[in-house]
Every structure is written in C-alpha cells, then in structure tokens.
Design an enzyme around this catalytic site. Structure first.
Site, PDB file in Angstrom:
ATOM      1  N   GLY A 161     -13.618  -1.012 -12.177  1.00 28.66           N
ATOM      2  CA  GLY A 161     -12.634   0.086 -10.645  1.00 28.66           C
ATOM      3  C   GLY A 161     -13.525  -0.980  -9.541  1.00 28.66           C
ATOM      4  O   GLY A 161     -14.022  -1.502  -9.359  1.00 28.66           O
ATOM      5  N   TYR A 184      -2.116   8.447 -12.651  1.00 24.77           N
ATOM      6  CA  TYR A 184      -2.231   8.292 -11.291  1.00 24.77           C
ATOM      7  C   TYR A 184      -2.232   8.467  -9.781  1.00 24.77           C
ATOM      8  O   TYR A 184      -0.888   7.501  -9.974  1.00 24.77           O
ATOM      9  CB  TYR A 184      -3.445   7.010 -11.643  1.00 24.77           C
ATOM     10  CG  TYR A 184      -3.735   6.474 -12.775  1.00 24.77           C
ATOM     11  CD1 TYR A 184      -4.760   7.726 -13.347  1.00 24.77           C
ATOM     12  CD2 TYR A 184      -3.966   5.352 -12.755  1.00 24.77           C
ATOM     13  CE1 TYR A 184      -5.515   7.811 -14.398  1.00 24.77           C
ATOM     14  CE2 TYR A 184      -5.512   4.834 -14.039  1.00 24.77           C
ATOM     15  CZ  TYR A 184      -5.856   5.902 -14.655  1.00 24.77           C
ATOM     16  OH  TYR A 184      -6.407   5.892 -15.553  1.00 24.77           O
ATOM     17  N   ASP A 209      -4.589  -2.037 -16.187  1.00 22.88           N
ATOM     18  CA  ASP A 209      -5.016  -1.017 -16.332  1.00 22.88           C
ATOM     19  C   ASP A 209      -4.398   0.120 -15.627  1.00 22.88           C
ATOM     20  O   ASP A 209      -5.180   0.077 -14.462  1.00 22.88           O
ATOM     21  CB  ASP A 209      -5.794  -0.384 -16.996  1.00 22.88           C
ATOM     22  CG  ASP A 209      -5.299   0.927 -17.986  1.00 22.88           C
ATOM     23  OD1 ASP A 209      -4.765   0.876 -19.041  1.00 22.88           O
ATOM     24  OD2 ASP A 209      -6.033   2.013 -17.487  1.00 22.88           O
TER      25      ASP A 209
END
Length: 324
Positions: free
Chosen positions: A284, A54, A49
């Site tokens: 993450g 970002y 993802d």
C-alpha cells in the site's frame, strides 16, 4: 521489476503489486492515487488490487479513475466479493446472486469491461462451494472475469474446491490471497503446499504488517502524526502490534537491514518473495517514494545466514497474534 506467473497460469504479474486497502478512496485523496499509480507504472508494476468492500466501493472507484488513462491490456486488475455491500440478506456472501450482481457493480465502479482476477474475499460457510464455483466459472465463460481466485481460504477449503472443480470440469482457481509477513506465517504449514499442489499462486497482502515493518514505529513512542497508526479511522489492526517486545524486534530487524545497506521494508519484502509459491506481494502506498523504495526488494536475495539471523530475532516474540 521482475515478473512471476500467477500460479500455474500463463498470466505474468509483477512481484510487487499495488493495493488500495485503507488508502485510495479511504485515507488518501484521488490525486495521491493518480500519482502513485503513475509511479507504479514507471517502476514496472503491472498488477493493481482492490475490493468492492473497501469503503463500500470507493476503493474501486479511485483505482478505476486512476487507471482510466492507461491501455487496458497493459495492467492486471483484481477485485473481490464476499463482504456486505448493503443491508439486505443477499447483499453479502458467495451465493450466485451476490457474486453475479457484485461483479456487475464492480465493473461499473472500475470502468472496465472485465476483471483479470476475481477473488472470493473469504470462504462462505452458508453457501455450497459448488454454487460459488459454478458462478465464477460462468463469469469466466462470459469474459467478465479472466481468472477466479480466493482469499484467506484454508488448505481444506482449497482442497475441497479443487476436487469439486475437477469433478465438474470447471476452470481451476488461479490464486489465493492470504496475509503473509514476518509476524503472520500460518500459510507455510498447509496452505502453501496445498496451493502448489493445485496450482494456486499466493498474492500476499500486508507484507509489511500495515507499515510496522518499515521501522517508523519505535518502542515506547507514540505514533507520529500523519502515520496510519495515528489515524483512528484505519488503525484498528495495526495497534495490535504496539507492544514493546514486538517493536523491539522490529528495531533489531531495522538494524540488520541497515547493516546490509537496505531498508527494513526492502528486507521484509525480500523475505516474503523468497517463497517460490508467492506470485506477488501487495503493497500500500500514499506517496511515490514508498513505491520506489519497495520495488527495490525484487533485486535482493537473502542468503541462508541472513535468513537464520531473521529467524533468531523473530524467536524473541512469544504469545503474539495480531488482530485480523
């Protein structure tokens, strides 16, 4: 690894997925992204993802470069649209113009011909929902996206979108991407039931509360050098957790996990995955060992007694709303 259907679709996604918010293209080098994605594949993760916002596209470029050597059919790739990508009045939101233009830009940055799951990063109050849904449906018809989805939409907004989609005979939304962890449980009240009613799977982000639920931050102690909380470029949200009562609860949860021969990360992820409406939890990672540790959560089932213990510990926090 274990896999779940994305909502009511036939798409199988790994219960643990790998994201790029605040990591790849931002705080981690490309070498780290390459290594983590290789590790993800080795552990069975098939879902990656990112988002155009970002670091203004750098996250997409890093993910795209890291995935370039893998067969396209072997993974599920998602990205998002909504937040500003320029200074112009049409460089943001969910208008047809912005969605179509940003989809094309994301495809170029990712180096791919199609996006598996395309998320509306937030709800756009200034654009008719019908306009947004028609644009997404057109992209699906063109094969540029395979599934349309939303992120952090309310139960009412999901309901409205479902009604419009049914009236116009559009392809239904496949997923919602909300925040969900031991501190952030708002989706349990309305979003989860409504999503299940209309067939949306939850792809939850921040299941470890930006690393707070790893146990590495201690009450009364400054964050260690090299951690996310110590990095002023990315720690704006995580610092809201730095209260003695919050970190005290984290310490208790850490002890509970240790008594069960698991890490706090594994406990927190298993808690998220206990929800049948959750299709995947996005982690993450900047180091391969973090991935190896986290994927073990798919093999953990928390019994009723443990869940009650967790609830009892969490009740010690009052008047706490993490900054989002």
């Amino acid at each position: 690894m274990k896999y779940r259907n994305l909502g009511n679709t036939g798409l199988k996604v790994s219960e643990i997925s790998l994201g790029s918010w605040l990591t790849y293209g931002t705080a981690a080098e490309q070498q780290a992204a390459d290594l983590c994605i290789r590790t993800a594949f080795e552990t069975g993760i098939n879902f990656f993802d990112t988002a155009n916002a970002y670091n203004r596209g750098e996250g997409e470029k890093a993910i795209g470069a890291a995935l370039a050597s893998y067969e396209r059919a072997s993974y599920v790739l998602s990205t998002k649209v909504f937040f500003p990508m320029g200074d112009g009045p049409n460089d943001r939101g969910l208008s047809r113009k912005h969605i179509i233009e940003q989809c094309e830009a994301s495809l170029k940055r990712l180096g791919t011909d199609y996006i598996d799951i395309y998320f509306c990063h937030r709800f756009d109050q200034e654009t008719p929902t019908e306009e947004t849904l028609r644009a997404l449906d057109d992209l699906t018809a063109q094969g540029k996206i395979l599934y349309a989805a939303v992120s952090e939409w309310s139960a009412a907004q999901i309901t409205e979108a479902a009604a419009i989609g049914e009236r116009l005979r559009l392809r239904p939304l496949a997923a919602n991407q909300p925040i969900y962890n031991l501190f952030e449980r708002y989706i349990e009240q309305e979003v989860l039931p409504v999503s299940q009613q209309y067939g949306l799977g939850q792809v939850v982000f921040s299941p470890l509360a930006q690393g707070v639920l790893t146990g590495k931050y201690k009450p009364g102690q400054a964050p260690a050098s090299g951690t996310r909380a110590a990095d002023d470029s990315v720690n704006q949200v995580i610092r809201s957790y730095f209260r003695d009562d919050v970190l005290g609860v984290v310490a208790e949860l850490n002890d509970l996990a240790a008594n069960m021969d698991m890490t706090l990360s594994q406990l927190a992820l298993a808690w998220v995955l206990r929800q049948p409406g959750v299709s995947s939890a996005i982690i993450g990672a900047s180091k391969p060992q973090q991935i190896h540790e986290n994927v073990e959560a798919v093999n953990i089932t928390l019994n009723t007694e443990t869940l009650e213990q967790i609830d009892s510990i969490m009740e010690k926090i009052s008047d706490f709303a993490p900054m989002r």
